[in-house]
Design an enzyme around this catalytic site. Structure first.
Site: not given
Length: 868
Positions: A130, A271, A302
């Site tokens: 990113e 991810n 996350e």
């Protein structure tokens, strides 16, 4: 960074033309231990809507060997330029592309990062994609709305492990070629590979519905003894339970790995199924509960992204804020409300940390609407800021109060079901929330998401002769936006609570009444306060921190809070009052010396360790930048004496003792204080219960180096005790901190005149280089001119992460003077920097301007006191 940008219009045009089906990516990482480059082979199948059309695929690579489109080899020299491969004469329907290239390992934390651990001399790899860095590893259509499946095949050195989005093949292949199953449809920026001889711990998440999700935690073997895997698994399982209940959508990937990796630029990265986290979150030494709370929030943030960001993804980067705000809001809400949470006070931490960040960001000349206008990649790369994360999350919290929590999550549930594995815009979420809440959110969105700036709320209270309240209103102000900011300030609707507090018989401030109401988008809103009711001792607007606004106390409330700020029985109102005082100090409404007096009077009663540590940072910053220069050393001496008193008085072995030891170490200045630091370091002095462990030792060495008490011999001896990557970073920082012209020149040269330092080492050198003691300010003064001579060239020649570290970190922020403003203005006029660099320098300039205003306010307060 030339030739690596992508505009929104280019992305829209490409998305209208293409539908990407699948990538097959083969990487030969067998030479990773040596570094250099590696072979990357990308095969991508995609549909084109128009016969004969032209587009491009992205690739950042030192060499391209072959480009084959629909069976035809293309002339590489003709089609590969400016990090793009031009694709002409596309067929209507399916197209097949193969790209063979040599890609490069990096040491900047972008693309495929390579790190060698000094403990075992082994290389460790991880990807960070990113915003636009998958193209550093494989040819890709690098934009979030061109989702596809990804199938990775990786050749790795023998004995290494390969982790990706799909489950790691088991058993390990005998030929060292790891073949992964294809992923679901995801965006390029959440694909991942983590490769190396990592240590791992495995478990699973199980629930009563029979769901079983494999869980893994990875780190380098040199950190394995410090890995508290059970605690990390506990937080993770708590997040799975709470998110799946609130989202009503099962975790969408095949497994969930969390990989603690070295030299990571951010806190973590979402991810899909393979979250990377900075390995400083594996604590080598005693730390406070605030650090564990922050780590837990990061873990939950996350995990929330697996749904909001990975399952459903923004169409373009202008909705980045929604990704990050949603993850921040839900992670804190999970900590506050999940059964068994260790941090039910998480909204106090949010008010104290995230809100402070947001308020600071929103008063810079770069302030922007939450829903920013992202024209290109350069825009988004500097937009991971306090508005995107913290203001957005604050506004989401208010939205939840406005529509109701149950209604909010019902709308989210419908949103996930409607758009799974697809891309969305803000209007898709707001439409779902309008259906479940019955509220029209268009006006709310326009006021809160499409305009910049921050409102101020002030109470206006009148009482009769008996002290009963006769009128109570909230006055809302919309201060003008900072010079250079786009747009205009506006009044907004707010959902707030008004807290009424009185002192009880034990001298504690307790809430005696709470009134929740809608503040109109108007200057004055009446508060339905009970008639013939005595005025409470403290009236606190925005109690419970429902809205996003700067709050001021009326004179009577301020007097009580000044005397009794440590006597609130609850942590959140204390944090809100501390925040208001800090904001007033930054705005020049409260003199730095008065802020210090407030901190010294109340911090001893503050039980929330996160708030205590924030006050440590803020008091030190205020004294170094906002105090009148002729009083600065007096204030710092008073503060340092207080830190030592609190260190000696703190409960042995407590979090507060650890925090006060660090605060003392950060500012010790007299010979006696520095002697104590030296004594604690060599064992001739002790403080009962204080563990002078590895990280504490480096804190002491760093301060001794900055004051000239620790030379290269001392630093080298400490590094010999701690021959780890963390030790190397501490040593680099300490060397740069030494108060000599030679040390400063060496540090400057290693960052500016060479581009060889890895990202974390560069960051450590910059951190040590910038010091605020009087002798250090003098040493750093010549570097103002050097900064402006170098910064544009650095920006144009380094990767984004490395250039931003330098542009922000080496700006002469401690040279608070009109001359620094003039030098900045002259550079802005003559250098013609691009928009991203201009923004960063203007933000730093605003810090100088604010400091000068605060210093003037502090000097004026001293003059007024003398006159009285």
């Amino acid at each position: 960074m030339p030739g690596t940008n992508l505009t929104r219009e280019e992305a829209q045009q490409r998305a209208s033309l293409l539908t990407v089906d699948a990538y097959e990516i083969e990487l030969d990482l067998s030479g990773a231990q040596e570094g250099g480059t590696y072979r990357s082979v990308t095969t991508v199948r995609f549909e084109c809507a128009e016969a004969g059309a032209q587009t491009f695929i992205d690739l950042v690579a030192p060499a391209v060997h072959q480009v084959v489109l629909n069976g035809k080899s293309l002339d590489v020299a003709a089609v590969f330029r400016d990090s793009r491969i031009t694709l002409k004469h596309l067929e209507a329907g399916q197209n097949d592309l193969k790209v063979v290239a040599d890609c490069a390992y990096t040491n900047t934390g972008e693309g495929l990062h390579r790190f060698v651990d000094p403990v075992d001399q082994q290389a460790y790899l991880y990807t960070q994609f990113e915003v636009p860095d998958a193209r550093r590893v494989f040819a890709s259509f690098e934009q979030p709305d061109l989702k596809a499946t990804f199938q990775f095949t990786v050749k790795a050195p023998s004995g290494w492990t390969v982790i990706s989005n799909s489950p790691t093949p088991s058993p390990a292949p005998k030929d060292d070629i790891w073949v992964f199953e294809p992923t679901p449809r995801i965006s390029t920026y959440v694909t991942a590979l983590i490769v190396g001889p990592y240590h791992s711990v495995h478990s699973s998440y199980e629930n009563e519905n029979g769901q079983s999700v494999p869980l893994g935690i990875y780190c380098r073997p040199s950190l394995a003894e410090f890995l508290d895997a059970d605690a990390i698994f506990d937080v993770t399982r708590q997040g799975f339970d709470w998110f799946q209940e609130k989202f009503d959508y099962a975790y969408p990937f095949a497994k969930y790995d969390q990989l603690f990796v070295p030299e990571f630029n951010a806190g973590a990265m979402e991810n899909a199924g393979a979250v990377t986290i900075r390995d400083q979150y594996i604590f080598r030494s005693r730390t406070t509960d605030a650090a564990y709370e922050r780590r837990a929030e990061t873990i939950l943030h996350e995990l929330a992204h697996m749904w909001f960001g990975d399952l459903v993804t923004m169409e373009w980067w202008n909705d980045l804020w929604l990704n990050e705000s949603f993850a921040t809001y839900t992670s804190v809400a999970c900590q506050a409300h999940a059964p068994g949470s260790k941090w039910p006070h998480s909204w106090t931490t949010f008010a104290n940390a995230e809100k402070t960040w947001a308020y600071r960001q929103d008063q810079l000349p770069s302030t922007h609407p939450i829903m920013a206008d992202i024209r290109d990649l350069d825009d988004v790369l500097v937009n991971f800021d306090g508005i995107t994360y913290a203001k957005g999350a604050s506004v989401l919290k208010q939205l939840v109060a406005y529509v109701g929590q149950d209604e909010f999550f019902r709308g989210v549930q419908a949103y996930f079901k409607a758009h799974a594995f697809g891309n969305t815009r803000l209007s898709d979420l707001l439409g779902a929330l309008e259906k479940t809440s019955g509220r029209d959110l268009k006006t709310w969105s326009k006021a809160w998401l499409e305009t910049a700036g921050i409102n101020i709320l002030r109470p206006e209270i009148e009482t009769d002769a008996d002290g009963n309240v006769t009128s109570f209103a909230v006055r809302q102000e919309a201060p003008a936006l900072p010079a250079g900011a786009k747009g205009a300030s506006i009044l907004r609707p707010h959902r707030i609570a008004v807290g009424c507090y009185d002192l009880d018989g034990a001298g504690k401030l307790v809430r005696t009444n709470r009134i929740e109401l809608d503040i109109e988008a108007a200057e004055l809103t009446e508060v339905p306060f009970p008639s013939n009711t005595p005025r409470p001792a403290v009236i606190l607007l925005n109690d419970d921190d429902l809205s996003y606004a700067k709050v001021r106390l009326d004179a009577e409330s301020l007097a009580v809070v000044t005397a009794h700020i440590g006597d609130f029985t609850e942590s959140l109102p204390r944090a809100l009052c501390w925040s208001a005082a800090w904001d007033m100090t930054r705005d020049g409404e409260l003199a730095t010396r008065d802020y210090l007096a407030l901190v010294l009077s109340g911090i001893g009663k503050e039980s929330d360790i996160g708030v205590v540590q924030s006050l440590h940072r803020q008091a030190k910053l205020a004294l170094e930048l906002y105090a009148a220069p002729d009083w600065r050393e007096t204030g710092l001496a008073r503060w340092t004496e207080a830190t030592l008193e609190h260190l000696r008085a703190a409960e042995p072995g407590s979090d507060h003792q650890v925090a006060w030891a660090r605060a003392f170490a950060a500012t010790a200045r007299t010979d006696a204080q520095l002697d104590l630091l030296q004594g604690l370091l060599d064992g001739t002095e002790t403080v009962e219960g204080l563990a002078v462990d590895t990280e504490m030792r480096w804190a002491f060495v760093g301060r001794l180096a900055a004051t000239g008490r620790a030379d290269e011999k001392v630093i080298a001896a400490e590094l010999e005790r701690d021959k780890t990557s963390a030790g190397e970073l501490h040593a680099a920082s300490a060397r740069a901190a030494r108060p000599t012209a030679e040390a400063k020149a060496e540090a400057w040269g290693s960052v500016i005149e060479s581009d060889k330092l890895p990202n974390s080492t560069q960051e450590a050198v910059i951190s040590g280089f910038v010091q605020t003691d009087p002798a250090q300010r003098e040493l750093l003064a010549p570097y103002t001119e050097k900064y402006f001579a170098a910064v544009k060239g650095v920006w144009e020649s380094r990767s984004h992460e490395m250039a931003q570290q330098i542009a922000v970190g080496l700006y002469p922020a401690v040279q608070v003077s009109r001359a620094t403003l003039d030098a900045t203005d002259a550079w802005l006029e003559s250098a013609n920097p691009n928009a991203a660099l201009r923004r960063l320098v203007l933000e730093s300039r605003a810090g100088i301007e604010r400091a000068l205003k605060a210093q003037a306010a502090d000097a004026a307060a001293a003059g007024a006191a003398a006159g009285a």
